[in-house]
Structure formats: C-alpha cells, structure tokens
Design a protein around this motif. Structure first.
Motif, mmCIF file in Angstrom:
data_model
loop_
_atom_site.group_PDB
_atom_site.id
_atom_site.type_symbol
_atom_site.label_atom_id
_atom_site.label_comp_id
_atom_site.label_asym_id
_atom_site.label_seq_id
_atom_site.Cartn_x
_atom_site.Cartn_y
_atom_site.Cartn_z
ATOM 1 N N MET A 1 0.854 -1.172 0.000
ATOM 2 C CA MET A 1 0.000 0.000 0.000
ATOM 3 C C MET A 1 0.902 1.238 0.000
ATOM 4 S SD MET A 1 -2.918 1.150 2.758
ATOM 5 C CE MET A 1 -2.955 -0.465 3.363
ATOM 6 N N ARG A 3 1.808 4.874 0.807
ATOM 7 C CA ARG A 3 1.420 5.857 1.821
ATOM 8 C C ARG A 3 2.348 7.065 1.766
ATOM 9 N NH1 ARG A 3 0.335 2.292 7.230
ATOM 10 N NH2 ARG A 3 -1.057 0.806 6.280
ATOM 11 N N ARG A 25 -2.985 7.561 2.493
ATOM 12 C CA ARG A 25 -2.678 6.811 1.288
ATOM 13 C C ARG A 25 -2.497 7.776 0.122
ATOM 14 N NH1 ARG A 25 -6.644 1.941 0.393
ATOM 15 N NH2 ARG A 25 -5.150 1.660 -1.282
#
Length: 63
Positions: A1, A3, A25
């Motif tokens: 993910m 970020r 994010r």
C-alpha cells in the motif's frame, strides 16, 4: 500500500511556530494534525524526532 507522511513548519499570524503533520494513502486527502509552539526550536526538535522515527520505519525523505 502506497502511503505518504508529510511534515511542515510554518509561522502563524501571531508569530508562533506551527508544525503540521499530514499522512494517508497516496491519491487520497489523508489526515492532518497541527502542533503549535511559542519557539521555533521546539517545533524543529519535534520535526527531527518524527522524521527520524518515520525514516526508521521505511519512509523516504523527499523535498
């Protein structure tokens, strides 16, 4: 993910130092938190502490 974590020191209208933290994010607005200090060196101390903590967790420094 993917970020992001951003730190910014600025001056308020009253001359105080303000450290603003933003995180979330990539591609989203994220969240933010502001810390107000009477002296700029206090804000700088927290800035360096947070930057050191985040780079230790894998975040990269960008200007």
């Amino acid at each position: 993910m993917a970020r992001f974590y951003a730190l910014e020191i600025s001056q308020t209208l009253f001359g105080d130092a303000c450290l603003t933290r933003r995180w979330g994010r990539i591609g989203h607005s994220g969240k933010s938190l502001s810390h107000h200090f009477e002296r700029a060196d206090e804000a700088l101390r927290l800035f360096h502490t947070l930057a050191r903590r985040k780079t230790g967790r894998g975040y990269c420094i960008r200007s």
